[in-house]
Design an enzyme around this catalytic site. Sequence first.
Site, PDB file in Angstrom:
ATOM      1  N   TYR A 189       0.847  -1.189   0.000  1.00  0.00           N
ATOM      2  CA  TYR A 189       0.000   0.000   0.000  1.00  0.00           C
ATOM      3  C   TYR A 189       0.889   1.248   0.000  1.00  0.00           C
ATOM      4  O   TYR A 189       2.056   1.189   0.403  1.00  0.00           O
ATOM      5  CB  TYR A 189      -0.912  -0.037   1.232  1.00  0.00           C
ATOM      6  CG  TYR A 189      -1.829   1.148   1.359  1.00  0.00           C
ATOM      7  CD1 TYR A 189      -2.845   1.363   0.425  1.00  0.00           C
ATOM      8  CD2 TYR A 189      -1.691   2.057   2.410  1.00  0.00           C
ATOM      9  CE1 TYR A 189      -3.682   2.461   0.531  1.00  0.00           C
ATOM     10  CE2 TYR A 189      -2.531   3.152   2.519  1.00  0.00           C
ATOM     11  CZ  TYR A 189      -3.527   3.353   1.578  1.00  0.00           C
ATOM     12  OH  TYR A 189      -4.346   4.439   1.686  1.00  0.00           O
ATOM     13  N   THR A 191       1.497   3.800   1.737  1.00  0.00           N
ATOM     14  CA  THR A 191       2.234   4.293   2.916  1.00  0.00           C
ATOM     15  C   THR A 191       3.174   3.252   3.514  1.00  0.00           C
ATOM     16  O   THR A 191       3.896   3.556   4.466  1.00  0.00           O
ATOM     17  CB  THR A 191       1.253   4.715   4.030  1.00  0.00           C
ATOM     18  OG1 THR A 191       0.479   3.567   4.394  1.00  0.00           O
ATOM     19  CG2 THR A 191       0.349   5.839   3.584  1.00  0.00           C
ATOM     20  N   LYS A 192       3.194   2.026   3.011  1.00  0.00           N
ATOM     21  CA  LYS A 192       3.979   0.969   3.635  1.00  0.00           C
ATOM     22  C   LYS A 192       5.483   1.121   3.311  1.00  0.00           C
ATOM     23  O   LYS A 192       5.862   1.997   2.537  1.00  0.00           O
ATOM     24  CB  LYS A 192       3.438  -0.404   3.202  1.00  0.00           C
ATOM     25  CG  LYS A 192       1.988  -0.664   3.677  1.00  0.00           C
ATOM     26  CD  LYS A 192       1.888  -0.693   5.170  1.00  0.00           C
ATOM     27  CE  LYS A 192       0.630  -1.151   5.857  1.00  0.00           C
ATOM     28  NZ  LYS A 192      -0.706  -0.993   5.412  1.00  0.00           N
ATOM     29  N   ASN A 193       6.323   0.252   3.880  1.00  0.00           N
ATOM     30  CA  ASN A 193       7.780   0.428   3.737  1.00  0.00           C
ATOM     31  C   ASN A 193       8.249   0.394   2.287  1.00  0.00           C
ATOM     32  O   ASN A 193       9.250   0.999   1.943  1.00  0.00           O
ATOM     33  CB  ASN A 193       8.524  -0.643   4.542  1.00  0.00           C
ATOM     34  CG  ASN A 193       8.564  -0.313   6.015  1.00  0.00           C
ATOM     35  OD1 ASN A 193       7.788   0.531   6.488  1.00  0.00           O
ATOM     36  ND2 ASN A 193       9.450  -0.952   6.755  1.00  0.00           N
ATOM     37  N   MET A 194       7.566  -0.367   1.451  1.00  0.00           N
ATOM     38  CA  MET A 194       7.770  -0.284   0.000  1.00  0.00           C
ATOM     39  C   MET A 194       6.398  -0.353  -0.643  1.00  0.00           C
ATOM     40  O   MET A 194       5.469  -0.932  -0.084  1.00  0.00           O
ATOM     41  CB  MET A 194       8.690  -1.401  -0.522  1.00  0.00           C
ATOM     42  CG  MET A 194       8.185  -2.803  -0.268  1.00  0.00           C
ATOM     43  SD  MET A 194       9.180  -4.073  -1.116  1.00  0.00           S
ATOM     44  CE  MET A 194       8.419  -4.082  -2.742  1.00  0.00           C
TER      45      MET A 194
END
Length: 394
Positions: A189, A191-194
């Site tokens: 998603y 906003t996630k780390n990737m």
Amino acid sequence: MLKTQETQVRDTFLPFAIPDLGDEEIQEVIDTLHSGWLSVGPKTKEFQARFRDYVGSAEAVAVNSCTAALHLALVAAGIGEGDEVITTPLTFCATANVIVHQRAKPVLADIRMEDFNIDPAQIEAKITPRTRAIIPVHMAGQPCRMDEIMEIARRHNLVVIEDAAHAIGAEYKGRRIGTIADMTAFSFYATKNMTTGEGGMLTTNDTELAATVNRLSLHGISRDAWARYTEKGSWYYEVVAPGYKYNMTDMAAALGLHQLEKLDNFIALRERFANMYTEAFAEMPEILTPPVLSDIKHAWHLYVMRLVPETLTIDRAEFITELKAEKIGTSVHFIPLHLHPFYQNEFGYARGDFPVAEAVYDNAISLPLYTRMSEEDVYSVIKAVKRIVDRYRR
Ligand SMILES: *Cc1c(COP(=O)(O)O)cnc(C)c1O
């Protein structure tokens, strides 16, 4: 006096999260558009293979969200009506919504203050003859107590599905998340780390489970028949289950290919910023820094600080408003599942049921933590927090 305070506030608003996409990602998407292959195709296959190799699992199946991966994991595990699935109250609603989609019951088990993760002792206490699965969530990117959870699962013959939406690149006792449980769901998603914009991945060491999940992600269509009936040609397929439309697109995979290459650097930078926060707040009695265990590698998806309410004249909501006035974006992770109307009305949960999750939630503030931040941005957040504490110290 007022003037000095004013000049200390940032010029521009610092958002809570921004994705970190470079020219490589943009070029790869353009290449995909030129190729004419937009949906699941060669880039998705390549991304799947590279992700599998990064995690070290035997199999990886790319889908269009972590929610889809969690749902398919439950379907593949045969979870259905009347079954119970144990998970944590301190998670995003998707973790439990998919249990409800399968007409099973989400049974919540409280967390530990030591890591904000599901407490194995509480899992054990919630097991009934109907329990079929456990979904541990690696909160903020810190892995759960997987040895204890897998031992309980083996003893009671339960399936373990990890919600690793926060934990790409995290490790538990030297083992990468995605290789330990029966199945693991990851999120890409925005906003996630990737990120792939929207996207997810399911990893497993079970080849048969991977084949089932792969089939279910694309209408339940089996093309194995090709091999058996080659004379029928490439137009032939068979529907062997009422599947879903959960496949990843090659446009999304184009982003993922380059994001994955950058992931270790992303995590290292997130860790550096997290350590800057923790060092700055360590001596402040008004702030609790997030717990970090020593036998794990944290993926630092979130930095969840907590207020010590007795030390301040304002509450958490007011503190967040003050941070906004300081031009700092924040969030709260998470409003526990048992405080949401649906879970209260449908399953009878109520405030008071999970005191540890509530104690975390009631005072938690997630600070900005992402790779597009500069060190100066991190210091501006630290200074803003300190100014608000100074202003409202009891
Ligand atoms: C983001 C998130 C999800 C859902 O991920 P999607 O890819 O948006 O479906 C699931 N669980 C947790 C804990 C999350 O934070």
